[in-house]
Design an enzyme around this catalytic site. Structure first.
Site, PDB file in Angstrom:
ATOM      1  CG  ASP A   1       2.324   1.329   9.489  1.00  0.00           C
ATOM      2  OD1 ASP A   1       1.829   2.221  10.196  1.00  0.00           O
ATOM      3  OD2 ASP A   1       2.389   1.405   8.247  1.00  0.00           O
ATOM      4  CG  ASP A  53      -4.257   5.526   9.638  1.00  0.00           C
ATOM      5  OD1 ASP A  53      -5.418   5.122   9.499  1.00  0.00           O
ATOM      6  OD2 ASP A  53      -3.265   4.949   9.166  1.00  0.00           O
ATOM      7  NE  ARG A  58      -1.668  11.504   8.313  1.00  0.00           N
ATOM      8  CZ  ARG A  58      -1.949  12.522   9.123  1.00  0.00           C
ATOM      9  NH1 ARG A  58      -1.266  13.636   9.021  1.00  0.00           N
ATOM     10  NH2 ARG A  58      -2.900  12.432  10.012  1.00  0.00           N
ATOM     11  CE  LYS A  86      -1.791   1.801   3.854  1.00  0.00           C
ATOM     12  NZ  LYS A  86      -1.689   3.291   3.837  1.00  0.00           N
TER      13      LYS A  86
END
Length: 430
Positions: A315, A127, A103, A33
């Protein structure tokens, strides 16, 4: 609960998880991603038809596609391939209705300035785990000749002539590194980016730019050199595999036990993470198809600190906290990158986890089992971590707001189910 409220809850999009294991089989790891969104933005650098393969079918990709369409770019999907047709004339604007959802939409700044010479981009969303300002993006682009004004919630940018220069980033920001790279590839002369981000996704973007005819060397190190070129061409390209998705399935394996193969994953992109997982009891090794992983017993606690790549990625931290919640012993987790990224901890505590947070630190005392409970996803990785925790919880764990998970994972529940997990994504109208 009143009947009307109960009916509303029953109609909610949600993921239901029941403890189950061991996990067995193979799972395909999709394209990253955090790479594909930037490759899509890079298609703004020149007119023509691009084909990007191994693209996950996730919400964030759909939003970025809409950002490009708002500029007059054609985007279509067949299977895992995106075809992006950038016409000669485009509208160099990214509206707030789209950027508030993503973002990564700031990634269009660099290629628009290089390809068109001006841009208007609404300040982004994404997020909800603390502010991540774009000051470093702006400072880096200013160093090579861009001008900026922020007003009315929009970033107005212009560049008459991009000229190579030395760019020293205060912090190895992934987004700032990418924006400067994409602009510098069309600048006159040489740009040297010091203290550059080193993530595999940076190297993937450099590979894409080089295939287009750019000249980028040093990607993956802290110094990247970009020699500007006069022309670029559209290309076909395959996205690198998603190391965070791979880490998520290894976390699920850790709490549920079992043996799986992560098809397409790259061990060299997860070296320190796999070393930490090894301390906790998850064995990993390279496999002809990707990465093999096995966990045969209860996890052991370990201390974890997030750091820029090649350190442990932020993450992965929610996933590691979920694992430590059911590990034997006490682990301390330190967040060194972003403030406010322990907001999911309260949800784990609702499930019976013993976690105490203070500032950038969390102390996790592992318990034998968690308890199923209704919980809410607050961002992509927090949502995935709650699903992982549900694999070690008695009863039913119901994760609401799973649209956050859909932003970064393609068919997350389906892939877990194929490995033997008891996970179901219930959508309204199903």
């Amino acid at each position: 609960m009143e009947r009307g409220h109960q009916d509303d809850f029953d109609r909610q999009d949600r993921i239901e998880v029941r403890a189950n294991g061991p996990l067995e089989g193979a799972v395909a790891i999709g394209g990253a991603k955090n790479s594909v969104l930037k490759l899509m933005a890079a298609c703004l650098l020149t007119e023509g038809t691009f084909v990007i393969r191994n693209v996950p079918d996730i919400h964030d990709v759909a939003v970025m596609a809409d950002v490009l369409r708002a500029m007059g770019v054609s985007v279509s999907r067949v299977g895992d391939a995106l075809t992006i047709e950038r016409p000669e004339a485009i509208i160099p604007e990214a509206p707030y209705a789209l950027t508030e959802q993503l973002r990564a939409s700031t990634a269009v700044l660099g290629p628009l300035l290089a390809g068109i010479g001006h841009a208007r981009v609404a300040l982004p969303g994404g997020d909800d785990f603390g502010p991540r300002p774009i000051d470093m993006h702006i400072a880096g682009l200013e160093a090579i000749g861009c001008r900026f004004e922020i007003s009315g919630g929009d970033v107005h940018a212009a560049a008459d002539n991009l000229v190579g220069n030395s760019v020293l980033l205060e912090y190895p920001s992934v987004g700032a590194t990418e924006n400067v790279m994409m602009a510098a590839v069309r600048a006159k002369g040489t740009t040297v980016i010091d203290n550059a981000a080193r993530e595999p996704e940076i190297a993937d973007l450099a590979g894409f730019l080089n295939h287009m005819g750019g000249h980028v060397i040093g990607a993956g190190t802290s110094t990247i050199t970009v020699d500007g070129v006069e022309e670029l061409r559209p290309v076909e390209y395959t996205v690198v595999s998603d190391r965070i998705e791979a880490a998520t399935f290894m976390a699920a394996l850790g709490v549920a036990t079992g043996e799986i193969t992560l098809v397409g994953a790259r061990l060299d992109h997860m070296a320190i993470l796999c070393r930490k997982l090894g301390e906790m009891g998850v064995r990993t090794s390279s496999d002809p198809d990707g990465v093999w992983a096995m966990c045969s017993g209860r996890l052991r606690s370990a201390d974890v600190s997030t750091l820029p790549y090649p350190g442990l990625p932020t993450d992965c931290k929610p996933l590691l906290v979920a694992m430590l919640s059911v590990a034997e012993g006490v682990g301390i987790v330190t967040e060194n990158l972003f403030s406010g990224r322990f907001r999911y901890v309260d949800e784990l505590v609702r499930m019976g986890a013993d976690i105490r947070t203070e500032g950038h630190h969390a102390v996790i005392r592992g318990v034998d089992r968690l308890s199923g409970a209704p919980v809410r996803a607050s961002d992509i990785r927090a949502g995935a971590a709650l699903v992982v925790a549900g694999l070690a919880a008695d009863g039913i764990t119901v994760v609401s707001d799973p649209h956050h998970i859909d932003r970064g994972y393609e068919d997350f529940a389906g892939k877990l189910s194929a490995l033997g997990a008891d996970v179901c994504h219930e959508r309204p109208g199903d």
